[in-house]
Design an enzyme around this catalytic site. Structure first.
Site, PDB file in Angstrom:
ATOM      1  N   LYS A  42       0.818  -1.211   0.000  1.00  0.00           N
ATOM      2  CA  LYS A  42       0.000   0.000   0.000  1.00  0.00           C
ATOM      3  C   LYS A  42       0.860   1.273   0.000  1.00  0.00           C
ATOM      4  O   LYS A  42       2.073   1.221   0.165  1.00  0.00           O
ATOM      5  CB  LYS A  42      -0.950  -0.014   1.198  1.00  0.00           C
ATOM      6  CG  LYS A  42      -1.961  -1.157   1.157  1.00  0.00           C
ATOM      7  CD  LYS A  42      -2.823  -1.072  -0.092  1.00  0.00           C
ATOM      8  CE  LYS A  42      -3.988  -2.055  -0.087  1.00  0.00           C
ATOM      9  NZ  LYS A  42      -3.589  -3.445  -0.273  1.00  0.00           N
ATOM     10  N   ASN A  43       0.201   2.425  -0.168  1.00  0.00           N
ATOM     11  CA  ASN A  43       0.913   3.694  -0.244  1.00  0.00           C
ATOM     12  C   ASN A  43       1.701   4.003   1.017  1.00  0.00           C
ATOM     13  O   ASN A  43       2.726   4.670   0.954  1.00  0.00           O
ATOM     14  CB  ASN A  43      -0.074   4.830  -0.520  1.00  0.00           C
ATOM     15  CG  ASN A  43      -0.621   4.815  -1.922  1.00  0.00           C
ATOM     16  OD1 ASN A  43      -0.741   3.749  -2.523  1.00  0.00           O
ATOM     17  ND2 ASN A  43      -0.965   5.978  -2.458  1.00  0.00           N
TER      18      ASN A  43
END
Length: 382
Positions: free
Chosen positions: A185-186
């Site tokens: 994920k970011n």
């Protein structure tokens, strides 16, 4: 010498992570405690949210929120079929029935029209809305289309950190927005999730429910002057975040704005290189008031599986987000063939989607190789 493969993703790690973890290990307290509380406050401040509750994963966040709604058993819960299986599982584990919603082919998320069509088949008790790839959905419009109050909307914001609509970050004013800190994920922690909410009662309920429903967590019980005595007023899950994870999250959060800037830079280079390439549909963007999080760069291509194989042969790894839930064996068995046939756009678009490498550590050379490989594969088909 053969070139190494361009990975689909490499987790970004702040320079501060190692020291942060060592400090927690040296502290003598590694499970849910002061670091978790500090991370919750800092992430809430980052989002502009009233409350954040850190949990074990986005999947458990979704389930906890659905359980906290106290819906009648077997309630109909609207959800896109183009979603990760964990979101469907959360509905089922909470004791409810997924009702599949088709998507808009451009945004890859449900539209008010597709939500209204699904809601017309059932009387939905709640809805999960998803920010596919980092595209921020119009929660208010979808809630209205479903005929639901905002207190019956759970946002799957696994792809959401960095996204905003109308200048408001995803999760800033939500009744329940669920984030993921999985390795891809970011803002990667490795594992972990969080619930952002503007509702005091919801945060109190999910805070207790993330640790079996106990009225006090171990940190509160073992503080000086604390007591071993606690109660269980509602049944919960084992879904807490540890201080080790939270310390990583605090270090990662400080680096997130720069990582988001780099993601946008990579996206701009892809856009420029791919514009006008035959057979290619680029991701939705540049709409008024939309700030895309760019968790994924999802293109649509003909003959997707063959194109993916050709990119792999050229040393470029790709992925697909997602295999539609209605095409998976267990969900077909549970939902039935009729329900699974109600998302034709999802079925069509799902066969064309291809996610390209997009992460802050992607080098200019690596991106050039991605661009060259996809360009060659598509031009050979034109």
């Amino acid at each position: 010498m053969a070139q190494s493969t361009v990975p689909f993703t490499i987790p970004s790690l702040s320079d501060e992570v190692s020291d942060a973890v060592v400090k927690v290990l040296d502290s003598g307290w590694i499970t849910t405690g002061p670091q978790t509380a500090a991370f919750e406050q800092e992430f809430a401040d980052h989002l502009g949210a009233a409350h954040v509750v850190a949990v074990a994963s986005c999947t458990t966040a979704l389930e906890l929120c659905l359980r906290a709604l106290e819906l009648p058993p077997g309630s109909a819960v609207l959800t896109p079929s183009l979603t990760f299986c964990g979101a469907i599982n959360a509905i089922l584990h909470a004791g409810h029935r997924p009702v599949l919603v088709d998507i808009d082919a451009d945004t890859l998320v449900p539209s008010p029209e597709t939500v209204a069509a699904a809601a017309a088949r059932v009387r939905p008790a709640a809805m999960i809305v998803q920010n596919q790839g980092g595209y921020p959905v119009d929660v208010a419009a979808l809630a209205e289309a479903a005929g639901l109050d905002r207190t019956r909307i759970v946002e799957d914001a696994a792809h959401g950190p960095g996204a905003a609509r109308g200048g408001k970050p995803v999760g800033s004013e939500s009744f329940a927005a669920c984030f993921s800190f999985y390795a891809t994920k970011n803002m990667p922690i490795g594992e972990g999730g969080a619930i952002a909410t503007s509702d005091e009662r919801l945060q109190e309920r999910v805070r207790a429910m993330r640790l079996h429903g106990m009225s006090k967590d171990s940190w509160k019980r073992y503080l000086p002057g604390g007591s071993w005595r606690y109660d269980v007023k509602q049944i919960g899950l084992k879904a807490n975040m540890t201080d080790v994870q939270a310390s990583i999250g605090r270090a990662q959060l400080a680096a997130l704005p720069e990582w988001q800037r780099r993601r946008a830079e990579i996206v701009a280079a892809y856009d420029e290189a791919f514009r006008g390439l035959p057979g290619l549909t680029l991701p939705q963007r540049d709409l008024d008031g939309i700030q895309h999080a760019w968790h994924l760069y999802q293109v649509r291509v003909p003959d997707r599986d063959a194109v993916s194989s050709e990119l792999e042969a050229a040393g470029v790894s790709t992925s697909v987000h997602f295999i539609p839930a209605n095409q998976m064996t267990s969900y077909r068995d549970i939902l039935g063939a009729d329900e699974c046939a109600r998302v034709p756009v999802t079925d069509r678009v799902g066969e064309e989607l291809l996610s390209l490498p997009l992460y802050p550590g992607l080098t200019a050379d690596g991106q050039d190789r991605v661009i060259a490989a996809l360009t060659e594969a598509l031009r050979a088909r034109s």
